[in-house]
Design a protein around this motif. Structure first.
Motif, PDB file in Angstrom:
ATOM      1  N   GLY A 101       0.830  -1.159  -0.022  1.00 41.15           N
ATOM      2  CA  GLY A 101       0.034  -0.150  -0.067  1.00 41.15           C
ATOM      3  C   GLY A 101       1.040   1.274   0.039  1.00 41.15           C
ATOM      4  O   GLY A 101       1.837   1.270   0.534  1.00 41.15           O
ATOM      5  N   THR A 102       0.208   2.356  -0.577  1.00 34.65           N
ATOM      6  CA  THR A 102       0.858   3.802  -0.478  1.00 34.65           C
ATOM      7  C   THR A 102      -0.139   4.493   0.049  1.00 34.65           C
ATOM      8  O   THR A 102      -1.343   4.701  -0.488  1.00 34.65           O
ATOM      9  CB  THR A 102       1.333   4.095  -1.962  1.00 34.65           C
ATOM     10  OG1 THR A 102       2.148   3.317  -2.697  1.00 34.65           O
ATOM     11  CG2 THR A 102       1.614   5.691  -1.817  1.00 34.65           C
ATOM     12  N   ARG A 103       0.085   5.302   1.187  1.00 31.89           N
ATOM     13  CA  ARG A 103      -0.763   6.187   2.006  1.00 31.89           C
ATOM     14  C   ARG A 103      -0.328   7.479   1.263  1.00 31.89           C
ATOM     15  O   ARG A 103       0.836   8.089   1.568  1.00 31.89           O
ATOM     16  CB  ARG A 103      -0.404   6.085   3.501  1.00 31.89           C
ATOM     17  CG  ARG A 103      -1.472   6.932   3.961  1.00 31.89           C
ATOM     18  CD  ARG A 103      -1.562   6.744   5.503  1.00 31.89           C
ATOM     19  NE  ARG A 103      -2.001   5.390   5.770  1.00 31.89           N
ATOM     20  CZ  ARG A 103      -3.358   4.921   5.769  1.00 31.89           C
ATOM     21  NH1 ARG A 103      -4.421   5.965   5.522  1.00 31.89           N
ATOM     22  NH2 ARG A 103      -3.777   3.772   6.294  1.00 31.89           N
ATOM     23  N   LEU A 104      -1.227   8.003   0.316  1.00 35.56           N
ATOM     24  CA  LEU A 104      -1.146   9.332  -0.223  1.00 35.56           C
ATOM     25  C   LEU A 104      -1.917  10.355   0.639  1.00 35.56           C
ATOM     26  O   LEU A 104      -3.106  10.120   0.831  1.00 35.56           O
ATOM     27  CB  LEU A 104      -1.718   9.213  -1.679  1.00 35.56           C
ATOM     28  CG  LEU A 104      -1.800  10.578  -2.378  1.00 35.56           C
ATOM     29  CD1 LEU A 104      -0.413  11.189  -2.540  1.00 35.56           C
ATOM     30  CD2 LEU A 104      -2.412  10.351  -3.723  1.00 35.56           C
ATOM     31  N   THR A 105      -1.215  11.438   0.896  1.00 36.22           N
ATOM     32  CA  THR A 105      -1.951  12.702   1.496  1.00 36.22           C
ATOM     33  C   THR A 105      -1.669  13.651   0.396  1.00 36.22           C
ATOM     34  O   THR A 105      -0.575  14.048   0.059  1.00 36.22           O
ATOM     35  CB  THR A 105      -1.312  13.109   2.721  1.00 36.22           C
ATOM     36  OG1 THR A 105      -1.232  11.920   3.616  1.00 36.22           O
ATOM     37  CG2 THR A 105      -1.743  14.067   3.447  1.00 36.22           C
ATOM     38  N   VAL A 106      -2.792  14.309   0.150  1.00 31.62           N
ATOM     39  CA  VAL A 106      -2.956  15.806  -0.769  1.00 31.62           C
ATOM     40  C   VAL A 106      -3.289  16.941  -0.031  1.00 31.62           C
ATOM     41  O   VAL A 106      -4.328  16.709   0.680  1.00 31.62           O
ATOM     42  CB  VAL A 106      -3.715  15.484  -1.943  1.00 31.62           C
ATOM     43  CG1 VAL A 106      -3.785  16.625  -3.131  1.00 31.62           C
ATOM     44  CG2 VAL A 106      -3.635  14.079  -2.770  1.00 31.62           C
ATOM     45  N   THR A 107      -2.449  17.671   0.155  1.00 30.75           N
ATOM     46  CA  THR A 107      -2.611  19.153   1.001  1.00 30.75           C
ATOM     47  C   THR A 107      -2.899  20.367   0.177  1.00 30.75           C
ATOM     48  O   THR A 107      -2.762  20.110  -0.989  1.00 30.75           O
ATOM     49  CB  THR A 107      -1.364  19.270   2.014  1.00 30.75           C
ATOM     50  OG1 THR A 107      -0.169  19.596   1.163  1.00 30.75           O
ATOM     51  CG2 THR A 107      -1.264  18.114   2.848  1.00 30.75           C
TER      52      THR A 107
END
Lengths: 114, 113
Positions: free
Chosen positions: A108-114
């Motif tokens: 998995g890749t935990r992506l955070t878009v700010t």
């Protein structure tokens, strides 16, 4: 052992950026899948591919595209990242025929878009 | 269209007691049914599957599941729970002739010592 690897475990991007998530499998599998996982929603299929250069839309393809130039590699592309694309992204692969029953997942890749 | 329902967000059980995680499904034609487990910060791991044959299927780590066609259910069971079984469990269904899975929303299993 089947191994599915994803290029990043954690990723932080800004709104509007183009984002590439890479997935590689080492079992010569024909089928590859991209899911996103959100609490309370389970796993939802974004895109899948059953052969090189072939792709099919899943349940939630909007805002995403994919690329499969080589059998072992399947990339998910966010053309212009938005905050509602903050999520866990899971890649999976499977064979065909009797080998199609079990999907093997990456970490998995935990992506955070700010 | 195919769908999966996992009616419980969370199941709590004491170590040593039997556990059941519920799953019901809807699909056209014969179903292929699966259970996956996800440990913290890990990808999904395959536990077991039902394709055809015996309605009771056995899988990894002592888990089993019973396919019930009349009730369209595929409940996951284990006779004696371990603390290490604590994880997120997903049920999935696939119609025969298709390669894509539809997953339920997941059930968190918490086993207390």
């Amino acid at each position: 052992d089947v191994k599915v690897t994803q290029s990043s475990r954690y990723l932080v991007k800004r709104t509007g950026e183009k984002v590439f998530l890479e997935c590689v499998q080492d079992m010569d599998h024909e089928n590859m899948f991209w899911y996103r996982q959100d609490p309370g929603l389970g796993l939802r299929l974004i895109y899948f591919s059953y052969d090189v250069k072939m792709k099919e839309k899943g349940d939630i393809p909007e805002g995403y595209s994919v690329s499969r130039e080589k059998k072992e590699r399947f990339s998910l592309i966010l053309e212009s990242a938005s905050t509602n694309q903050t999520s866990m992204y899971l890649c999976a692969s499977s064979g065909t025929g009797l080998r199609s029953y079990e999907q093997y997942f990456g970490p998995g890749t935990r992506l955070t878009v700010t | 269209a195919q769908s999966v329902a996992q009616p419980e967000d969370q199941v709590n059980v004491a170590e040593g007691n039997p556990l059941t995680v519920k799953c019901t499904y809807s699909v056209s034609g014969n179903p292929y049914l699966f259970w996956y487990v996800q440990y913290p910060n890990r990808g999904l791991q395959f536990l077991l599957k039902y394709i055809t044959g015996d309605n009771l299927v056995k899988g990894s780590y002592g888990f089993e599941a019973e396919f019930n066609k009349s009730q369209t259910s595929f409940h996951l069971k284990k006779p004696s729970a371990l603390v290490s079984d604590s994880a997120l469990y997903f049920c999935a269904v696939r119609a025969s002739g298709y390669s894509t899975l539809t997953f339920g929303k997941g059930t968190m299993l918490l086993v207390s010592p």
